[in-house]
Scaffold this active site. Structure first.
Site, short mmCIF file in Angstrom:
data_model
loop_
_atom_site.label_atom_id
_atom_site.label_comp_id
_atom_site.label_asym_id
_atom_site.label_seq_id
_atom_site.Cartn_x
_atom_site.Cartn_y
_atom_site.Cartn_z
N GLU A 270 72.53 16.17 9.04
CA GLU A 270 72.38 16.40 7.60
C GLU A 270 73.38 15.59 6.78
O GLU A 270 74.04 16.10 5.88
CB GLU A 270 72.52 17.89 7.29
CG GLU A 270 71.46 18.74 7.97
CD GLU A 270 71.47 20.21 7.55
OE1 GLU A 270 72.55 20.74 7.27
OE2 GLU A 270 70.38 20.81 7.52
N ASP A 343 66.20 26.33 12.86
CA ASP A 343 67.35 26.67 12.03
C ASP A 343 67.40 28.13 11.59
O ASP A 343 67.04 28.43 10.44
CB ASP A 343 67.36 25.77 10.79
CG ASP A 343 68.62 25.95 9.97
OD1 ASP A 343 69.56 26.60 10.47
OD2 ASP A 343 68.65 25.47 8.83
N GLU A 371 71.13 33.87 5.47
CA GLU A 371 70.58 32.73 4.72
C GLU A 371 69.06 32.81 4.60
O GLU A 371 68.50 32.52 3.55
CB GLU A 371 70.96 31.41 5.42
CG GLU A 371 70.27 30.20 4.83
CD GLU A 371 70.64 28.88 5.50
OE1 GLU A 371 71.46 28.88 6.44
OE2 GLU A 371 70.11 27.84 5.05
O1 GCW Z 1 70.67 25.97 7.96
C1 GCW Z 1 71.32 24.90 7.47
C2 GCW Z 1 71.93 25.38 6.23
C3 GCW Z 1 73.07 24.52 5.79
C4 GCW Z 1 74.04 24.44 6.96
C5 GCW Z 1 73.33 23.85 8.15
C6 GCW Z 1 74.22 23.79 9.39
C7 GCW Z 1 76.42 24.32 6.92
O2 GCW Z 1 70.95 25.45 5.24
O3 GCW Z 1 73.66 25.09 4.67
O4 GCW Z 1 75.20 23.72 6.64
O5 GCW Z 1 72.23 24.61 8.48
O6 GCW Z 1 74.16 24.73 10.17
O7 GCW Z 1 74.94 22.84 9.55
#
Ligand code: GCW
Length: 679
Positions: A270, A343, A371
């Site tokens: 990311e 995720d 989340e």
């Molecule tokens: O799920 C995603 C989240 C991000 C997070 C990422 C990760 C910390 O939306 O906010 O960043 O995973 O786990 O690196």
């Protein structure tokens, strides 16, 4: 006031009729501190002093002896294991080979007392299943928290090192009481600033406070730190100046914090920098850091959460990147893998890296913060989700090769074994935003200690300590907690649907979401693939092939629409709308019934909760009551949004016996919540 009235009032006061308002700040640690227990020890240390104090002020039973020793029995246990023996009325002995073990033993005794559990005779042997039990804070240095829903960070970097918030100690105590022994203080999207000398001074102060509670401090580091902080031309892990920079930094850290735990790294994920920026592998990056920490006993937790936009199924990518590196990591590296391959979705299959990588230590990463499960507005007890994950059979060494066995040292005896949970803790008075979200922090700690505990046992312990001992409360509330995850899955993403959240914030539904120019793998359509024919992601061998990353016979089971568990059906298959489910409903009808069941269940939760009013204090009662109202409205929102939208593809009526939608799809599409975040 005459005597009788006074008497009745007093009686009322001392009975459950009088329930002091509570703000939740004490968490599950609400024992009265009026006891005057006799506690003796054969050794002194800051940790043992805490154990003694806790027992002296709270233990209402017979004298307790805390004995630090290394006898044969104890050496059969892990370092923090302990043995409690004796009789609550006559005298109790807690033995351990470590100070922390004695502290854990003390909390165990208090837990027995506060849950009114068991008989007077005590014969308890405990040994943690995972050696390293860590929280990960996604807390930024400016005080905000990525995916945090309980206010700002508890770490007050601007006040440290001078000013010390009382919360640091309370935090340490709460964690020690459930066996957590490590914490990563800052976000994995790491600011390089955490490694400046100024910040390290602050980290040292926190580490000093947590140490007596048996908690080590770890930091997330930014892979470009040598370049950004050290002014080097780059951060290539094979570059000697870069390696030297990290060695020097490690030296500086360990001079301040001799028991510093190590680094957590999110690299080439990311948009974060990483070794691939220099044509190197994850192993090159992790090993370079591991070498710098090695002389001090530090470890590297290297995250496997990687995926790139492109044609490859996101669910396959971590496996594809990491499998070729199996066995190439140093002994003091552990690869940290999210429970599922995508995720932290409401429900996911386990990541095929578990049971896949055999020659590398792997640690599960669970998400305690909600989340993708309604933030701190929805009551969702996560222990059942985690248990499903733990107990999943990877078949890597034949039947019974559960995820836990692949990670806790049972099947693959690596030198490290660990587990992490992304914290849901913030500055809110009640720590987690929702009173019931505390239960997830609690459950994470308890399962990290012993993944064999049942969700039922954990819920019961937590309820008894946090609210009341009365069965009238415990029985219905425990059931509600145990049902809550399945319920949320039903009203959000049943049958294996995933990632149909609104853009950026991940709170509400937006299965239609389409942002021109956005990464396709950040858009719901990528995951649900709804069309006139059906819905779901084809990950069979005719689709993305993700099923092939699992061992046989699971692979074949998932690949076949008839044997794939229905709870994961749309994760692995693109299914025709009129496909017959096991209960003979069509897929479309079943989808409708699942969404509706979720809604009805939350309504039921409201009814159950309202009946609980007389058992607990007003403050917490009203707080949870109003959160349940939100959850109930949100559940309807989810159901209407998803069913009305998917109906535009299925073209079929919502079965006439279920509640009708109360929203117009066009209006739902206009909802834009003001919660800023990238996907
Ligand atoms: O799920 C995603 C989240 C991000 C997070 C990422 C990760 C910390 O939306 O906010 O960043 O995973 O786990 O690196």
């Amino acid at each position: 006031m005459n005597r009788t009235v006074l008497y009745i009032l007093l009686l009322f006061w001392f009975s459950e009729g009088y329930l002091k308002a509570e703000d939740g700040g004490r968490l599950w640690l609400r024992a009265e501190t009026t006891a005057t227990a006799q506690v003796t020890t054969n050794r002194k240390s800051p940790t043992i002093t805490i154990a003694v104090e806790e027992l002296k002020t709270q233990w209402k039973g017979a004298p307790v002896q805390l004995v630090l020793k290394r006898d044969k029995e104890l050496l059969g246990l892990k370092k923090d294991g302990y043995i409690i023996s004796g009789d609550k009325q006559k005298g109790v002995t807690v033995r351990s080979a470590s100070d922390t073990g004695l502290l854990y033993g003390a909390y165990h005794l208090l837990r027995l007392q506060e849950t009114q559990n068991g008989s007077d005779r005590l014969q308890i042997t405990e040994s943690p299943k995972y050696d390293l039990r860590l929280l990960n804070h996604w807390d930024n240095l400016n005080g905000t928290i990525e995916r945090g829903y309980a206010g700002h960070s508890i770490w007050k970097w601007d006040e440290l090192p001078e000013k010390i918030s009382p919360r640091y100690k309370e935090y340490a105590r709460a964690n020690a009481s459930i066996g957590i022994n490590g914490t990563v203080l800052n976000n994995v999207n790491a600011s390089p600033a955490i490694l400046t000398s100024d910040y390290l001074q602050k980290v040292k102060v926190v580490a000093d406070i947590l140490r007596p509670y048996g908690i080590k401090v770890y930091l997330s580091v930014n892979f470009s730190s040598p370049q950004i902080l050290g002014g080097l031309p780059g951060s290539d892990p094979l570059e000697p100046t870069v390696q030297q920079w990290w060695r020097d930094k490690a030296g500086e850290i360990y001079r301040l914090i001799p028991d510093f735990g190590g680094f957590l790294v999110k690299a080439n994920s990311e948009g974060q920098p990483g070794p691939q920026d220099y044509g190197r592998t994850h192993a090159d990056g992790a090993n370079m850091l591991a070498d710098a920490l090695k002389p001090y006993g530090g470890i590297v937790m290297w995250r496997a959460f990687v995926y790139n936009p492109g044609n490859e199924d996101r669910a396959r990518q971590a496996y594809m990147e990491f499998m070729p590196l199996d066995g190439k990591f140093r002994e003091n590296v552990i690869v940290q893998v999210k429970n599922g391959p995508v995720d932290f979705q409401p429900r996911e299959p386990f990541s095929p890296l578990f049971g896949g990588m055999e020659h590398t230590a792997l640690m599960p990463e669970l998400q305690v913060t909600q989340e993708y499960l309604g933030f701190s507005n929805h009551l969702v007890f996560l222990a059942p989700q985690w248990k499903e994950f733990f107990d999943s059979d990877t078949y890597c060494k034949g039947e019974g090769s559960t995820v836990t066995k692949t990670t806790d040292g049972t099947l693959f005896p690596h030198s490290l074994n660990a587990i992490a949970g992304v914290a849901n803790i913030g500055q809110d008075i009640n720590w987690c935003g929702h009173h019931f979200a505390q239960a997830n922090w609690y459950a994470f700690g308890r399962l990290a200690w012993n993944h064999a505990l049942t969700a039922d046992e954990i819920a019961e312990e937590w309820l008894r300590m946090t609210f009341t001992q009365q069965d009238g409360f415990i029985i219905p509330m425990k059931q509600m907690m145990l049902d809550s995850w399945k319920t949320a899955v039903n009203y959000m993403m049943p049958l294996g649907l995933h990632h149909i959240f609104a853009w950026e914030h991940h709170y509400g539904p937006e299965p239609w979401c389409d942002i021109p120019g956005a990464r396709p793998d950040w858009l719901p359509r990528y995951y649900h693939n709804a069309d006139e024919k059906g819905i779901g992601f084809d990950r069979t061998i005719h689709g993305s092939g993700a099923v092939s990353q699992y061992h046989s016979p699971l692979r074949e089971q998932l690949n076949d629409i008839e044997t794939c568990p229905e709870d994961l059906l749309l994760w692995f298959h693109h299914v025709p709308w009129d496909y017959r489910m096991k209960n003979s409903r069509t897929l479309w009808d079943e989808l409708c019934y699942r969404y509706d069941a979720g809604v009805q269940q939350v309504r039921e939760f409201q009814k159950i909760w309202d009946r609980m009013e007389s058992y607990i204090d007003k403050e917490r009662f009203s707080h949870v009551q109003s959160r349940l109202k939100i959850q109930s409205r949100d559940a309807v929102w989810w159901k209407d949004a998803c069913l009305l939208y998917f109906q535009t593809y299925s073209g079929k009526p919502i079965p006439y016996d279920i509640e009708r939608p109360v929203h117009e799809l066009d209006n739902l599409k206009k909802i834009k919540l003001d919660m800023k975040h990238h996907n």
